[in-house]
Design a protein around this motif. Structure first.
Motif, PDB file in Angstrom:
ATOM      1  N   TYR A  57       0.738  -1.597   0.118  1.00  0.00           N
ATOM      2  CA  TYR A  57      -0.236  -0.228   0.014  1.00  0.00           C
ATOM      3  C   TYR A  57       0.145   1.213   0.203  1.00  0.00           C
ATOM      4  O   TYR A  57       1.855   1.158   0.503  1.00  0.00           O
ATOM      5  CB  TYR A  57      -1.224   0.140   0.847  1.00  0.00           C
ATOM      6  CG  TYR A  57      -0.387   0.028   2.625  1.00  0.00           C
ATOM      7  CD1 TYR A  57      -0.283   1.878   3.055  1.00  0.00           C
ATOM      8  CD2 TYR A  57       0.250  -0.652   3.092  1.00  0.00           C
ATOM      9  CE1 TYR A  57       0.343   1.430   4.386  1.00  0.00           C
ATOM     10  CE2 TYR A  57       0.593  -0.661   4.628  1.00  0.00           C
ATOM     11  CZ  TYR A  57       0.498   0.716   5.180  1.00  0.00           C
ATOM     12  OH  TYR A  57       1.575   0.826   5.796  1.00  0.00           O
ATOM     13  N   PHE A  58       0.222   2.139  -0.059  1.00  0.00           N
ATOM     14  CA  PHE A  58       0.547   3.532  -0.488  1.00  0.00           C
ATOM     15  C   PHE A  58       0.085   4.540   0.499  1.00  0.00           C
ATOM     16  O   PHE A  58      -1.384   4.601  -0.070  1.00  0.00           O
ATOM     17  CB  PHE A  58       1.404   4.458  -1.621  1.00  0.00           C
ATOM     18  CG  PHE A  58       1.857   5.959  -1.499  1.00  0.00           C
ATOM     19  CD1 PHE A  58       2.450   6.376  -0.755  1.00  0.00           C
ATOM     20  CD2 PHE A  58       0.568   6.019  -1.171  1.00  0.00           C
ATOM     21  CE1 PHE A  58       3.586   7.418  -1.205  1.00  0.00           C
ATOM     22  CE2 PHE A  58       1.109   8.076  -1.366  1.00  0.00           C
ATOM     23  CZ  PHE A  58       2.597   8.282  -1.109  1.00  0.00           C
ATOM     24  N   VAL A  59       0.297   5.443   1.250  1.00  0.00           N
ATOM     25  CA  VAL A  59      -0.536   6.350   2.315  1.00  0.00           C
ATOM     26  C   VAL A  59       0.067   7.860   2.303  1.00  0.00           C
ATOM     27  O   VAL A  59       1.329   7.339   2.299  1.00  0.00           O
ATOM     28  CB  VAL A  59      -0.363   5.668   3.972  1.00  0.00           C
ATOM     29  CG1 VAL A  59       0.466   5.779   4.351  1.00  0.00           C
ATOM     30  CG2 VAL A  59      -1.862   6.819   4.437  1.00  0.00           C
ATOM     31  N   TRP A  68      -4.946   9.879   2.039  1.00  0.00           N
ATOM     32  CA  TRP A  68      -5.210   8.665   1.256  1.00  0.00           C
ATOM     33  C   TRP A  68      -4.944   7.115   1.412  1.00  0.00           C
ATOM     34  O   TRP A  68      -3.425   7.447   1.592  1.00  0.00           O
ATOM     35  CB  TRP A  68      -5.736   9.011  -0.240  1.00  0.00           C
ATOM     36  CG  TRP A  68      -4.394   9.126  -0.718  1.00  0.00           C
ATOM     37  CD1 TRP A  68      -3.412  10.484  -0.506  1.00  0.00           C
ATOM     38  CD2 TRP A  68      -3.659   8.601  -2.156  1.00  0.00           C
ATOM     39  NE1 TRP A  68      -2.569  10.383  -1.783  1.00  0.00           N
ATOM     40  CE2 TRP A  68      -2.682   9.539  -2.232  1.00  0.00           C
ATOM     41  CE3 TRP A  68      -4.604   8.118  -3.237  1.00  0.00           C
ATOM     42  CZ2 TRP A  68      -1.670   9.176  -3.728  1.00  0.00           C
ATOM     43  CZ3 TRP A  68      -3.804   7.654  -3.704  1.00  0.00           C
ATOM     44  CH2 TRP A  68      -2.182   8.268  -4.091  1.00  0.00           C
ATOM     45  N   VAL A  69      -4.831   6.293   0.778  1.00  0.00           N
ATOM     46  CA  VAL A  69      -4.197   4.967   0.968  1.00  0.00           C
ATOM     47  C   VAL A  69      -4.680   4.215  -0.478  1.00  0.00           C
ATOM     48  O   VAL A  69      -6.054   4.625  -0.469  1.00  0.00           O
ATOM     49  CB  VAL A  69      -5.088   4.218   1.799  1.00  0.00           C
ATOM     50  CG1 VAL A  69      -5.756   4.151   2.337  1.00  0.00           C
ATOM     51  CG2 VAL A  69      -3.219   3.229   2.184  1.00  0.00           C
ATOM     52  N   THR A  70      -3.861   3.790  -0.835  1.00  0.00           N
ATOM     53  CA  THR A  70      -4.491   2.709  -1.931  1.00  0.00           C
ATOM     54  C   THR A  70      -3.457   2.093  -2.178  1.00  0.00           C
ATOM     55  O   THR A  70      -1.597   2.072  -1.458  1.00  0.00           O
ATOM     56  CB  THR A  70      -4.180   3.560  -3.362  1.00  0.00           C
ATOM     57  OG1 THR A  70      -4.962   3.029  -4.622  1.00  0.00           O
ATOM     58  CG2 THR A  70      -2.383   3.964  -3.837  1.00  0.00           C
ATOM     59  N   ASP A  71      -3.861   0.992  -2.386  1.00  0.00           N
ATOM     60  CA  ASP A  71      -3.195  -0.479  -3.542  1.00  0.00           C
ATOM     61  C   ASP A  71      -2.605  -0.195  -5.241  1.00  0.00           C
ATOM     62  O   ASP A  71      -2.421  -1.401  -5.390  1.00  0.00           O
ATOM     63  CB  ASP A  71      -3.991  -1.677  -2.875  1.00  0.00           C
ATOM     64  CG  ASP A  71      -4.940  -1.662  -3.763  1.00  0.00           C
ATOM     65  OD1 ASP A  71      -5.905  -0.726  -3.771  1.00  0.00           O
ATOM     66  OD2 ASP A  71      -5.773  -2.807  -3.099  1.00  0.00           O
ATOM     67  N   SER A  72      -3.138   0.864  -5.352  1.00  0.00           N
ATOM     68  CA  SER A  72      -2.908   0.969  -7.561  1.00  0.00           C
ATOM     69  C   SER A  72      -4.284   0.740  -7.765  1.00  0.00           C
ATOM     70  O   SER A  72      -4.126   0.547  -9.004  1.00  0.00           O
ATOM     71  CB  SER A  72      -1.587  -0.004  -7.365  1.00  0.00           C
ATOM     72  OG  SER A  72      -0.359   1.238  -6.886  1.00  0.00           O
TER      73      SER A  72
END
Length: 351
Positions: A57-59, A68-72
């Motif tokens: 993940y990226f936060v 925000w947080v994403t796993d793409s």
């Protein structure tokens, strides 16, 4: 430490790593079919998001206490306050990484880590299917229709909202606020707009796709005219940053205008194709056998393919996956324009 195969796949999801899995699933007798998978244009650098960490993940900070947080593939948004964390959506592909991201941020900024409020953008499981991991004490907020759908679906991973609203609701927690609004059916009957005024950030899910063309068949939206109107509504908000719920990066106002142009060009191409494509071959081929569905299928697919071609050429290299979903999006527009606006083509009033 050895990570699970699922985590490895999610964090290293490239064509090279996915292909062996695909071949294995096909079976030895059909392994050669993997070689027939289509090739697509490279993803423009501007469409890519930040790299994920080793947990997948990226936060990042949007502005102030909004993150925000994403796993793409999916995105969520959260607001840290003096009283706890307000989370918007809980995508299952991010799953427990939501809690890791929140802990990472709150540990750094000295805020409480407990999620006290969870806002549902809408009822669909791909965006809130990890809601159950937050426990029973969290206050769940959603549209009245979201509550109705979730009570109907009885999915233990998506508990129904405990606080509902019809048109507007301002959520105030620990000196921070989110403005929730329902502007009518669009992607789904219950899809809402979530606006953070202090941070000038809008989260609206399954409408705008920054840097990419919309998902297949106009995001599989249930109300295409409403979905198209939602673009205009979104652009009337005074936001600087957009959280679209999908893919790996945040959006800008330029992204919103670009998607509007893409859709306008696709609508124009559909109209022009309906006006110019000769339907006779489809009636001549399938009419004598009385196969009405074959007539429709042949004609509608031909319109979609012909309408998509110039739009793909114009946006390739500008919007990611223009060559993947533009034909499907042309088909979705064609069907909506046919049944919602009366663009009937050869299926209009019989002379």
């Amino acid at each position: 430490m050895v990570h699970s195969s699922r985590r490895t796949f999610l964090t290293q999801a490239t064509a090279a790593s996915a292909l062996p899995l695909a071949v294995g699933l096909l079976g030895r007798g059909d392994a050669r079919a993997a070689g027939a998978l289509p090739d697509y244009a490279p993803i423009p650098e501007a469409s890519k998001g930040p790299a994920l960490n080793d947990k997948g993940y990226f936060v990042g900070r949007i502005d102030g206490d909004l993150y925000w947080v994403t796993d793409s593939s999916y995105q969520a948004m959260f607001l840290t306050t003096s009283q706890g964390v307000v989370l918007v959506d809980a995508p299952p592909t991010i799953g427990h990484n939501l809690l890791r991201a929140i802990e990472e941020v709150t540990r750094a900024n000295g805020r409480p880590r407990k999620v006290t409020h969870l806002v549902y953008s809408h009822s669909h499981a791909d965006h809130i299917g990890a809601a159950s991991i937050l426990g029973k004490d969290v206050i769940r907020i959603g549209h009245t229709e979201t509550a109705r759908f979730l009570r109907r679906d009885a999915d233990p991973n998506r508990p129904a909202p405990t606080l509902t609203f019809d048109d507007h609701h301002v959520l105030r927690v620990g000196g921070e606020s989110l403005e929730l609004a329902h502007h009518g059916p669009n992607h789904s009957p219950d899809n809402i707009f979530v606006y953070a005024p202090k941070q000038e950030t809008l989260m609206v899910v399954d409408v705008l796709y920054p840097g990419w063309v919309p998902f297949k068949n106009l995001a599989v939206s249930q109300n295409i005219p409403g979905w198209l109107r939602a673009h205009d509504i979104a652009m009337r908000y005074p936001w600087r940053t957009l959280v679209g719920g999908h893919l790996g990066r945040l959006g800008t106002r330029a992204d919103g205008h670009l998607q509007q142009r893409y859709l306008a060009d696709l609508q124009t191409s559909v109209r022009n194709t309906v006006a110019g494509l000769d339907p006779a071959p489809f009636f001549d081929k399938y009419g004598p056998a009385g196969n009405a569905w074959a007539i429709f299928d042949g004609y509608l697919n031909a319109v979609a393919q012909q309408a998509a071609a110039p739009v793909i050429a114009d946006y390739l290299g500008t919007l990611a996956a223009a060559d993947v979903f533009t034909k499907d999006n042309a088909f979705g527009l064609l069907e909506s324009m046919r049944i919602d606006t009366g663009l009937l083509g050869p299926f209009g009033i019989h002379p």
